[in-house]
Each structure stands twice: as structure tokens, then as C-alpha cells.
Design a protein around this motif. Structure first.
Motif, short mmCIF file in Angstrom:
data_model
loop_
_atom_site.label_atom_id
_atom_site.label_comp_id
_atom_site.label_asym_id
_atom_site.label_seq_id
_atom_site.Cartn_x
_atom_site.Cartn_y
_atom_site.Cartn_z
N ALA B 254 34.77 41.83 54.48
CA ALA B 254 35.39 41.73 53.16
C ALA B 254 35.91 40.31 52.92
O ALA B 254 36.62 39.76 53.76
CB ALA B 254 36.53 42.74 53.04
N GLU B 255 35.53 39.75 51.76
CA GLU B 255 36.03 38.43 51.38
C GLU B 255 37.27 38.59 50.51
O GLU B 255 37.25 39.33 49.54
CB GLU B 255 34.95 37.67 50.59
N LEU B 256 38.34 37.92 50.87
CA LEU B 256 39.59 38.06 50.12
C LEU B 256 39.98 36.71 49.55
O LEU B 256 39.98 35.70 50.25
CB LEU B 256 40.69 38.58 51.04
N LYS B 257 40.28 36.72 48.22
CA LYS B 257 40.67 35.45 47.58
C LYS B 257 42.19 35.36 47.61
O LYS B 257 42.87 35.93 46.77
CB LYS B 257 40.16 35.41 46.14
N ILE B 258 42.70 34.64 48.60
CA ILE B 258 44.15 34.49 48.68
C ILE B 258 44.49 33.05 48.95
O ILE B 258 43.63 32.24 49.32
CB ILE B 258 44.74 35.37 49.81
N ASP B 259 45.76 32.74 48.74
CA ASP B 259 46.24 31.38 48.93
C ASP B 259 46.27 31.07 50.43
O ASP B 259 47.01 31.69 51.18
CB ASP B 259 47.64 31.25 48.32
N PRO B 275 52.57 48.05 51.23
CA PRO B 275 51.78 49.24 50.85
C PRO B 275 51.88 49.59 49.38
O PRO B 275 50.91 50.02 48.78
CB PRO B 275 52.38 50.35 51.71
N HIS B 276 53.07 49.37 48.75
CA HIS B 276 53.19 49.80 47.35
C HIS B 276 52.50 48.82 46.41
O HIS B 276 52.40 49.07 45.22
CB HIS B 276 54.66 49.98 46.97
N LEU B 277 52.03 47.68 46.95
CA LEU B 277 51.30 46.73 46.12
C LEU B 277 49.80 46.89 46.27
O LEU B 277 49.02 46.12 45.73
CB LEU B 277 51.73 45.29 46.48
N VAL B 278 49.40 47.90 47.04
CA VAL B 278 47.98 48.19 47.20
C VAL B 278 47.60 49.28 46.20
O VAL B 278 48.30 50.29 46.08
CB VAL B 278 47.67 48.68 48.63
N GLY B 279 46.51 49.05 45.44
CA GLY B 279 46.09 50.02 44.43
C GLY B 279 44.78 50.70 44.82
O GLY B 279 44.06 50.22 45.69
N LEU B 280 44.51 51.83 44.14
CA LEU B 280 43.28 52.58 44.40
C LEU B 280 42.24 52.19 43.35
O LEU B 280 42.57 52.07 42.18
CB LEU B 280 43.58 54.07 44.35
N GLY B 281 41.00 51.96 43.79
CA GLY B 281 39.94 51.62 42.84
C GLY B 281 39.56 50.15 42.96
O GLY B 281 40.04 49.43 43.84
N ASP B 282 38.68 49.72 42.03
CA ASP B 282 38.18 48.37 42.10
C ASP B 282 39.21 47.37 41.61
O ASP B 282 40.02 47.66 40.74
CB ASP B 282 36.90 48.28 41.25
N GLY B 283 39.16 46.15 42.14
CA GLY B 283 40.10 45.12 41.72
C GLY B 283 39.70 43.79 42.32
O GLY B 283 38.61 43.67 42.89
N PRO B 284 40.60 42.82 42.23
CA PRO B 284 40.26 41.46 42.67
C PRO B 284 39.93 41.37 44.17
O PRO B 284 38.92 40.80 44.54
CB PRO B 284 41.51 40.66 42.33
N ASN B 285 40.78 41.88 45.02
CA ASN B 285 40.51 41.82 46.45
C ASN B 285 40.22 43.23 46.95
O ASN B 285 41.11 44.06 47.02
CB ASN B 285 41.72 41.24 47.19
N ARG B 286 38.95 43.47 47.31
CA ARG B 286 38.52 44.83 47.60
C ARG B 286 38.49 45.13 49.08
O ARG B 286 38.07 44.31 49.89
CB ARG B 286 37.15 45.07 47.00
N LEU B 287 38.97 46.32 49.46
CA LEU B 287 38.87 46.80 50.83
C LEU B 287 38.26 48.19 50.76
O LEU B 287 38.77 49.04 50.03
CB LEU B 287 40.24 46.88 51.50
N HIS B 332 42.51 47.90 46.44
CA HIS B 332 42.57 46.49 46.04
C HIS B 332 44.02 46.03 46.01
O HIS B 332 44.95 46.84 46.02
CB HIS B 332 41.94 46.33 44.65
N PHE B 333 44.19 44.72 46.02
CA PHE B 333 45.53 44.16 45.83
C PHE B 333 45.39 42.82 45.12
O PHE B 333 44.34 42.18 45.17
CB PHE B 333 46.27 44.02 47.15
N ALA B 334 46.47 42.42 44.46
CA ALA B 334 46.45 41.15 43.72
C ALA B 334 46.65 39.99 44.70
O ALA B 334 47.38 40.11 45.68
CB ALA B 334 47.56 41.13 42.68
N SER B 335 46.00 38.89 44.42
CA SER B 335 46.07 37.74 45.33
C SER B 335 47.51 37.28 45.56
O SER B 335 47.89 36.90 46.67
CB SER B 335 45.26 36.57 44.76
N GLU B 336 48.32 37.31 44.48
CA GLU B 336 49.68 36.78 44.64
C GLU B 336 50.60 37.72 45.43
O GLU B 336 51.69 37.34 45.80
CB GLU B 336 50.31 36.46 43.27
N ASP B 337 50.14 38.95 45.70
CA ASP B 337 50.96 39.88 46.48
C ASP B 337 50.71 39.76 47.98
O ASP B 337 51.36 40.44 48.78
CB ASP B 337 50.67 41.33 46.06
#
Ligand SMILES: Nc1ncnc2c1ncn2[C@@H]1O[C@H](COP(=O)(O)OP(=O)(O)OP(=O)(O)O)[C@@H](O)[C@H]1O
Ligand SMILES: [Mg+2]
Lengths: 289, 349
Positions: B254-259, B275-287, B332-337
């Protein structure tokens, strides 16, 4: 269901018909009566039977009228009170040091206190005789050094000698309960007191002493009763003019063959002991100990 | 009055239980010492109170070096877990104890005892003995007793851990109120409960294995933990081993776009995502992985997902149709998280 069965075991019907509880009390009571109450009753009975025959309070009148008895009573009481006071002070200080001043070997010392309790009382007196007796080490050293014919230490045959011997011997009886009480003491309380600005003397007076009171009371009352009845120490110091009640009983019974008189003194001795013990129980219950 | 630890080391029988602690508590600040059992929190507090002597280093109260001062001359208020009230003294005499030891005039003692009891809400219990009080009430008396001497520094060693959960949150609010009423008092608050630390403290010092691991405001520690231990001890964290790339990091395939500023490409690092910043479904950083466990926690669902052999936790708002056990899901999770931590700092996971 289970709890109902548990609370009524008699209904379970497994055990034989229950023996009433008092039956179990019979053997100890019988034993106690045989070895203790019966002789005591004999002593009391004898004390009312003068040698002249019949039953009367003559022996009491005679004994109470005698100068020797009154002196022995006074000697016994003040010696016992002074010894107890001495033991309480010395025992409290020593127990404090053992329990709260960290030094190597504190544990061994506190163990030794237990062993000391098992020593016979005459052993201590003997040891004191070796040191302070007329031909003991202290006097020997003195005569060797100064060339004098006699040493200066002759207090052992005075009441002070008895007092010293009794304090030496009975102090561990006070230390024992005190050490037990101190080991229960919450060190967090001592730390709280000192962070609040209290120095050691204040902590001893206001935190440790109040907690130690029940132990002091029980140790002290035990020592008081033991001192009232002490015989070996007084005999072994060889103090001729120190006559306590137990010595008087011995003198009357063995030396003068005055059995009724001896029994009277014995009864008085027992009454004082039991009376003081009762007083202690009342006081300690009041104190909530 | 501030507290300063200057390279304070404490050892018992050659066993170092506090290793060169450097920590400064500003005047009026609430500092929580947070850490697992045996990490040296109580030892640090006792070094301030004067009950353990540092093998090396100095302890300062304000500008004063108190390292060699006996406890009774430090003027510190201390409250411990088991209250340590004097059982034979009434509440008012317990509170007056420190004032008498300091030879405060009688008339003043009375007003200051009343004041301290009022402040802790124990005014009505002045004539009682400690054994006639509940645990919470006893702890209030212990706090009143410590505050009566008007200390510049208050040391609290797990003051609430003997109380039940409900009472604890009430007392926590009380302590916060007390601190607002006494803004000049510095408080060092030892706890192993992160909730207490997060609620009460201006800053948290995280301890582990005799060492200070991190120190910062609750927000700093939570958003940008300095190391893996802090990340997992202050709040929950997913800690994933990643390899730093040119413009992100890789977790397995998995490629993750993070700082990744500050990390050299090709280096190993640990990725931290709450954990609470991880979402279900498709998004910017996918696992992508398979669900190994689902826990329903009332308002949320906690999902445990196996991603290339790494366990990832996700706290999701309650799901109407939660995925089944063994089902393949995408997270997924947001890069800034995401926070990138240096690898190998702490071996906790
Ligand atoms: N008096 C002592 N003698 C020897 N070792 C001690 C002593 N007091 C503490 N220790 C040790 O020092 C280490 C740190 O203890 P400390 O009490 O500071 O831990 P803590 O962080 O307060 O833990 P807890 O959360 O369980 O209270 C522990 O490993 C403990 O065993
Ligand atoms: Mg602790």
C-alpha cells in the motif's frame, strides 16, 4: 436452594443429633476447677481457719495489724508501680528506636526481644549479681584499680536493686506488643505528618503515641500484675530488708509455719492482682481499645 | 511556586528506578506524571517531598535547592491514595495538625481550618472522626489538611484510585475547581489513568521504565506523540511499520501519501494513526484487509482489520450493516491525521 440447606444444617439429617454446646465446655472447665479453682478455694478456706481451731476472721485481723504486712504491702505496690512506669518509658523508647530508626540488625534485635521473654527471671538477677554484686565485676574492677577493700556498688540488695532487676527483666514484655503495634502503623501517616511540618518529637507524641496506647495499656497491665507477684527476682537479689507480699507468704508458710497467715497474705495478693486487672479492663474498654 | 528536577536519579540497592529526570513544572501549572505501574512516578514525587534521596541530581522548589532539606522544612502539601488521615483525631484536628506544627496562632488556626474545610465542602463534618467518613469524604479531608498550610506545591499520588468510577469523575471536577481557586499552587499529579491526566493537566509527563518518555500538553501528546510508547499510552493508536519513500511511505504494497519531512527515503519508520480517524470505504490513503473482529461499543463499532499481517483498529460511528467476520474491507485515513515516528523508539505496539 443451596443457601437454604446451608442455613439449616440440622435438617440435613446427615449428622448425629447435635450435642448441646455446653457439653464441649465441660472438660476445660473441669480441668480449670481441678488445677486452679480448687487450690485457690483451699487457700481461701485456710485463711479463715486460725491454728486455735474453728472458723473466724482472726487471721485477717492479726495479719492486718502487723507492721511487717503493712510494710510488705507498701513495698510491693510501690515497687510494682515504679517498675511498670520504668518498663513503659524504657520499653517505649527502645521499641521506637528498633521500629523507626533504620540501623543494621534492627530485625535481629527485635527477634531477640522474643527470646528474652522466655528467659527465667532469676537469670537476669544473676547476671546483675555478676556485674554489680558485692563480689561482682564492677566492684572487682574498682578494688583492683583503687586498691580499696570494698567496691562502691551495693545498691543491688536495696529496693533499687530489685527495681533495676524488674525493669531489666520486664521491659521486653512491654516492647513485644509495642513492636507489633508499630509494625501495623501506616508509614504514610508519619510521612503526612512530616510533610505538614512536624518534627520527630511531635510525630512521636501526636501520631505514634496515640496509636500505641492500647499496646502500652496491655503491656503495662501485664507487667504490673507480674511485678506484684514477682518472687524470684526479689529472692535472688538477696535484699534482706525488701519484703514483698510473695516473700511474706513464703516466709510465713515455710519459715514460720504460719499457714493461715500465709494464706491471708496470698488472698490479699490475689485480690490486688485481680482488682488491678479488672480496673485495666474497664479503663481500656472506655478508651475504646 | 515551581518545581524543577535537574537530572534526578534515584536507585534502590543499585537498581535505578528514576533515571536522570529533567522536568520543570511552572508556577501554578498542573503537571500530570503518567505511566504504567513501576515506572517511577511515585519515586519522582517522593523525591520532591523529601522521602527519597536522589543518588545524583538536584530538586528545586522555586529558586530554592531543597535536595538536602528534610521533609518537614519543605512546606509541601501531599495527598496519597490511602488518605493517611490521623485516625484518633477529629477532622478539624487533622486539618489543624500542620498549622499547629508551624506554630500558627490559635485564633488564626480556627479560621484557616474552617476555610480549608469550606473549600473542600467538608465544613459540616468538622467534629467527626475519619472512620465515620466515606472514602471520598476522607480524601477531601486529606486535601483540606494539605491545603491548610497554604503550600506553594501540591503533590497528589493517585488521589482518586481508591474511589469508584462515579465518585472519581466528581472529584476530578472538584480538583479542577480547587485549582481555579488557588491559581498560584503548582500541582504534580501522579496517575496511571490517562483520562485523569487528559482532563486535569496543563501538561503531561509520560514515564516508562524509570525514564521520561515525553512531555507536552495533552493535545500535543495526542496529535503528535514523540514516540510509539507515548502514542499508545496516551489514547489508542495504530502503530504500523512503514518504509519511507520519495513522496510518502509504503506499508507492504500500500502506498500512503503522508508528510515524510525529516525522514530519509528508504528508512524504516512507524506510522501512527488514531483509530477514530480511520474511516470505512475508499479515500485518500487506502488500506485493504480482512476483518478479524468486530466489537459493538454502543455509539461506535470497533473493527480489527488484518492488513498484510498488521492489525489496524478503526473506531466507526455505529454501523447500520457492519461487515461480517472475515469479510474483505477497505479503510482510509486523511494524510494530515497521520504522524510519522522514528522507528525503534519504544518497542510497544
Ligand atoms: N523502598 C523501595 N525499595 C526498593 N525498591 C523500590 C522501593 N520503592 C519503589 N521501588 C521500586 O522502584 C520502582 C518504581 O516504583 P514507583 O513506586 O515509583 O512506581 P510507580 O510508577 O509509582 O508505580 P505505581 O503506578 O504502581 O504506583 C518499582 O520497580 C519499585 O519496585
Ligand atoms: Mg505509585
Amino acid at each position: 436452594m443451596a443457601s437454604a440447606t446451608l442455613s439449616t444444617p440440622a435438617k440435613a439429617g446427615i449428622r448425629a443429633p447435635a450435642v448441646p454446646a455446653w457439653v464441649w465446655a465441660l472438660p476445660p472447665v473441669a480441668l480449670l476447677a481441678l488445677v486452679f479453682l480448687y487450690p485457690l478455694a483451699l487457700v481461701v478456706q485456710q485463711s479463715f481457719q486460725p491454728d486455735t481451731g474453728g472458723t473466724s476472721i482472726r487471721p485477717y485481723a492479726d495479719v492486718f495489724a502487723s507492721e511487717a504486712f503493712r510494710e510488705a504491702l507498701w513495698t510491693t505496690v510501690w515497687l510494682a508501680l515504679a517498675s511498670t512506669a520504668g518498663c513503659l518509658v524504657l520499653g517505649f523508647v527502645l521499641a521506637l528506636v528498633i521500629a523507626f530508626v533504620p540501623f543494621p540488625g534492627a530485625r535481629a534485635v527485635s527477634r531477640f526481644v522474643d527470646v528474652f521473654l522466655s528467659f527465667p527471671s532469676f537469670l537476669i538477677t544473676l547476671a546483675l549479681l555478676f556485674i554489680y554484686g558485692t563480689v561482682g565485676m564492677a566492684n572487682g574492677l574498682w578494688t583492683d584499680v583503687t586498691g580499696a577493700a570494698e567496691g562502691p556498688f551495693r545498691f543491688l540488695t536495696t529496693p533499687w536493686g530489685v527495681l533495676l532487676a524488674e525493669i531489666t527483666y520486664f521491659t521486653p514484655f512491654v516492647m513485644r506488643p509495642l513492636l507489633a503495634a508499630f509494625s501495623q502503623l501506616d508509614t504514610a501517616q508519619l510521612e503526612a505528618a512530616s510533610s505538614l511540618g512536624a518534627r520527630a518529637p511531635r510525630i512521636v507524641r501526636q501520631v505514634i503515641l496515640p496509636e500505641a496506647l492500647p499496646a502500652l495499656a496491655s503491656g503495662g497491665s501485664l507487667v504490673l500484675v507480674l511485678c506484684l507477684n514477682e518472687f524470684g527476682i526479689v529472692l535472688f537479689t538477696g535484699a534482706k530488708d525488701v519484703t514483698t507480699l510473695p516473700m511474706l507468704v513464703y516466709g510465713k508458710a515455710i519459715l514460720e509455719s504460719d499457714y493461715p497467715g500465709a494464706c491471708v497474705v496470698a488472698v490479699v495478693n490475689v485480690l490486688i492482682s485481680v482488682g488491678l486487672y479488672g480496673l485495666y479492663r474497664v479503663v481500656s474498654r472506655r478508651a475504646g481499645a | 511556586m515551581g518545581i524543577r528536577f535537574d537530572a534526578v536519579t534515584v536507585a534502590y540497592d543499585g537498581n535505578v528506578v528514576l533515571d536522570a529526570l529533567d522536568l520543570t513544572v511552572a508556577p501554578g501549572e498542573v503537571m500530570a506524571l503518567l505511566g504504567p505501574s513501576g515506572s517511577g512516578k511515585t519515586t519522582a514525587l517522593r523525591a520532591v517531598a523529601g522521602f527519597v534521596r536522589p543518588a545524583s541530581g538536584r530538586v528545586f522548589l522555586g529558586d530554592r535547592d531543597v535536595t538536602d532539606l528534610p521533609p518537614h522544612r519543605r512546606g509541601i502539601g501531599m495527598v496519597v491514595q490511602q488518605y493517611a488521615l490521623f485516625p484518633h483525631l477529629r477532622v478539624e484536628d487533622n486539618v489543624a495538625f500542620g498549622l499547629k506544627a508551624r506554630k500558627v496562632p490559635k485564633a488564626e488556626i480556627r479560621t484557616r481550618v474552617a476555610e480549608a474545610l469550606e473549600m473542600t465542602g467538608m465544613g459540616a463534618y468538622a467534629r467527626r472522626h475519619p472512620r465515620e467518613l466515606s472514602g471520598g469524604q476522607q480524601q477531601r479531608v486529606a486535601i483540606a489538611r494539605a491545603l491548610a498550610i497554604r503550600p506553594g506545591v501540591l503533590l497528589l499520588d493517585e488521589p482518586l484510585s481508591a474511589l469508584d468510577a462515579q465518585l472519581r469523575s466528581g472529584m476530578l471536577a472538584e480538583l479542577a475547581r480547587l485549582h481555579r481557586e488557588l491559581p498560584d499552587v503548582s500541582i504534580l499529579y501522579v496517575t496511571h489513568d490517562q483520562m485523569e491526566a487528559l482532563t486535569l493537566a496543563d501538561r503531561i509527563a509520560v514515564m516508562d521504565k524509570a525514564r521520561l518518555q515525553a512531555c507536552g500538553t495533552p493535545r500535543e501528546l495526542y496529535r503528535a506523540p514523540a514516540n510509539a510508547f507515548t502514542a499508545s499510552f496516551v489514547g489508542n493508536a495504530n502503530l504500523l511499520p512503514v518504509t519511507v519513500g520519495a513522496s510518502g511511505a509504503a506499508l507492504g504494497t500500500a502506498e500512503l501519501k503522508i508528510d515524510t519531512s525529516g525522514a530519509a527515503p528508504g528508512a524504516s519508520a512507524t506510522l501512527c494513526v488514531r483509530p477514530h480517524l480511520v474511516g470505512l470505504g475508499d479515500g485518500p490513503n487506502r488500506l485493504t484487509g480482512t476483518v478479524t473482529e468486530i466489537q459493538w461499543r454502543g455509539a461506535t463499532h470497533r473493527l480489527y482489520v488484518d492488513v498484510d499481517g498488521h492489525r489496524v483498529m478503526a473506531d466507526l460511528p455505529e454501523l447500520r450493516t457492519p461487515p461480517a467476520h472475515g469479510e474483505s474491507v477497505t479503510l482510509h485515513f486523511a494524510s494530515e491525521d497521520a504522524v510519522l515516528l522514528p522507528a525503534g523508539v519504544g518497542d510497544h505496539g
